[in-house]
Design a protein around this motif. Structure first.
Motif, PDB file in Angstrom:
ATOM      1  N   SER A  74       0.815  -1.222   0.000  1.00 20.50           N
ATOM      2  CA  SER A  74       0.000   0.000   0.000  1.00 20.50           C
ATOM      3  C   SER A  74       0.845   1.268   0.000  1.00 20.50           C
ATOM      4  O   SER A  74       0.608   2.204   0.761  1.00 20.50           O
ATOM      5  N   ARG A  75       1.842   1.269  -0.866  1.00 20.01           N
ATOM      6  CA  ARG A  75       2.708   2.435  -1.050  1.00 20.01           C
ATOM      7  C   ARG A  75       2.662   2.837  -2.517  1.00 20.01           C
ATOM      8  O   ARG A  75       2.202   2.094  -3.371  1.00 20.01           O
TER       9      ARG A  75
ATOM     10  N   PHE B  16      12.272   0.504   4.003  1.00 19.68           N
ATOM     11  CA  PHE B  16      11.085  -0.278   4.335  1.00 19.68           C
ATOM     12  C   PHE B  16      11.001  -0.465   5.846  1.00 19.68           C
ATOM     13  O   PHE B  16      12.015  -0.614   6.517  1.00 19.68           O
ATOM     14  N   THR B  17       9.771  -0.497   6.362  1.00 18.58           N
ATOM     15  CA  THR B  17       9.587  -0.920   7.745  1.00 18.58           C
ATOM     16  C   THR B  17       9.788  -2.435   7.759  1.00 18.58           C
ATOM     17  O   THR B  17       9.792  -3.092   6.707  1.00 18.58           O
ATOM     18  N   ALA B  18       9.907  -3.010   8.929  1.00 18.45           N
ATOM     19  CA  ALA B  18      10.080  -4.461   9.030  1.00 18.45           C
ATOM     20  C   ALA B  18       8.890  -5.186   8.406  1.00 18.45           C
ATOM     21  O   ALA B  18       9.064  -6.177   7.680  1.00 18.45           O
ATOM     22  N   GLU B  19       7.686  -4.697   8.665  1.00 18.67           N
ATOM     23  CA  GLU B  19       6.481  -5.330   8.103  1.00 18.67           C
ATOM     24  C   GLU B  19       6.453  -5.217   6.580  1.00 18.67           C
ATOM     25  O   GLU B  19       6.125  -6.166   5.872  1.00 18.67           O
TER      26      GLU B  19
ATOM     27  N   LEU C 164      15.507  -9.250   6.327  1.00 20.62           N
ATOM     28  CA  LEU C 164      15.535  -8.447   7.550  1.00 20.62           C
ATOM     29  C   LEU C 164      16.962  -8.315   8.079  1.00 20.62           C
ATOM     30  O   LEU C 164      17.349  -7.260   8.556  1.00 20.62           O
ATOM     31  N   ASN C 165      17.738  -9.393   7.976  1.00 15.32           N
ATOM     32  CA  ASN C 165      19.130  -9.339   8.442  1.00 15.32           C
ATOM     33  C   ASN C 165      19.948  -8.370   7.607  1.00 15.32           C
ATOM     34  O   ASN C 165      20.799  -7.655   8.127  1.00 15.32           O
ATOM     35  N   VAL C 166      19.711  -8.349   6.296  1.00 13.02           N
ATOM     36  CA  VAL C 166      20.497  -7.509   5.395  1.00 13.02           C
ATOM     37  C   VAL C 166      19.946  -6.087   5.312  1.00 13.02           C
ATOM     38  O   VAL C 166      20.700  -5.121   5.318  1.00 13.02           O
ATOM     39  N   LEU C 167      18.626  -5.950   5.234  1.00 15.05           N
ATOM     40  CA  LEU C 167      18.010  -4.652   4.983  1.00 15.05           C
ATOM     41  C   LEU C 167      17.237  -4.082   6.164  1.00 15.05           C
ATOM     42  O   LEU C 167      16.597  -3.051   6.034  1.00 15.05           O
ATOM     43  N   GLY C 168      17.293  -4.734   7.279  1.00 15.15           N
ATOM     44  CA  GLY C 168      16.539  -4.274   8.439  1.00 15.15           C
ATOM     45  C   GLY C 168      17.128  -3.017   9.047  1.00 15.15           C
ATOM     46  O   GLY C 168      17.370  -2.027   8.361  1.00 15.15           O
ATOM     47  N   ASP C 169      17.407  -3.072  10.317  1.00 20.31           N
ATOM     48  CA  ASP C 169      17.882  -1.894  11.050  1.00 20.31           C
ATOM     49  C   ASP C 169      19.375  -1.635  10.899  1.00 20.31           C
ATOM     50  O   ASP C 169      19.908  -0.732  11.529  1.00 20.31           O
TER      51      ASP C 169
ATOM     52  N   VAL D 196       7.349  -7.456   1.040  1.00 17.17           N
ATOM     53  CA  VAL D 196       8.110  -7.347  -0.200  1.00 17.17           C
ATOM     54  C   VAL D 196       8.917  -8.626  -0.417  1.00 17.17           C
ATOM     55  O   VAL D 196       8.994  -9.144  -1.535  1.00 17.17           O
ATOM     56  N   SER D 197       9.505  -9.156   0.645  1.00 18.13           N
ATOM     57  CA  SER D 197      10.269 -10.399   0.549  1.00 18.13           C
ATOM     58  C   SER D 197       9.399 -11.541   0.047  1.00 18.13           C
ATOM     59  O   SER D 197       9.806 -12.312  -0.816  1.00 18.13           O
TER      60      SER D 197
END
Length: 103
Positions: free
Chosen positions: A37-38, A53-56, A73-78, A61-62
């Protein structure tokens, strides 16, 4: 940038996984955007490392791209932050350079 250089060749290496998965699936930014929804422009900015991206959103997307969500999440998360620059300074793109020159 030479004509035969891919448009995403200057992005951080950890983002290439998104482009590769997008190409494998044959999806457009608009199709991916609808899953979270973007707007498609915002999703393109995220792919190019200028938005995050947010985590959700990253999980959705994944799933859409067929990537393991935990790996994404490990690569693109925080662990990284968006780069919101225009690239090299002064800019090398003729159109952007004219805007830079005018300011």
């Amino acid at each position: 940038m030479p004509m035969n250089t891919p448009p995403h060749s200057n992005i951080p290496s950890h983002l290439h996984v998104l482009f590769e998965a997008k190409a494998r699936k044959g999806l457009s930014f608009d199709q991916i955007a609808k899953t979270i929804s973007r707007d498609e422009v915002w999703v393109a900015a995220a792919f190019y490392g200028q938005a995050k991206f947010t985590a959700e959103e990253l999980k959705k997307v994944s799933e859409t791209l067929g990537l393991p969500a935990q790996e994404a999440l490990n690569v693109l998360g925080d662990h990284w932050w968006p780069t919101r620059g225009l690239g090299p300074m002064p800019p090398t793109d003729p159109v952007i350079y004219r805007l830079y020159e005018a300011s």
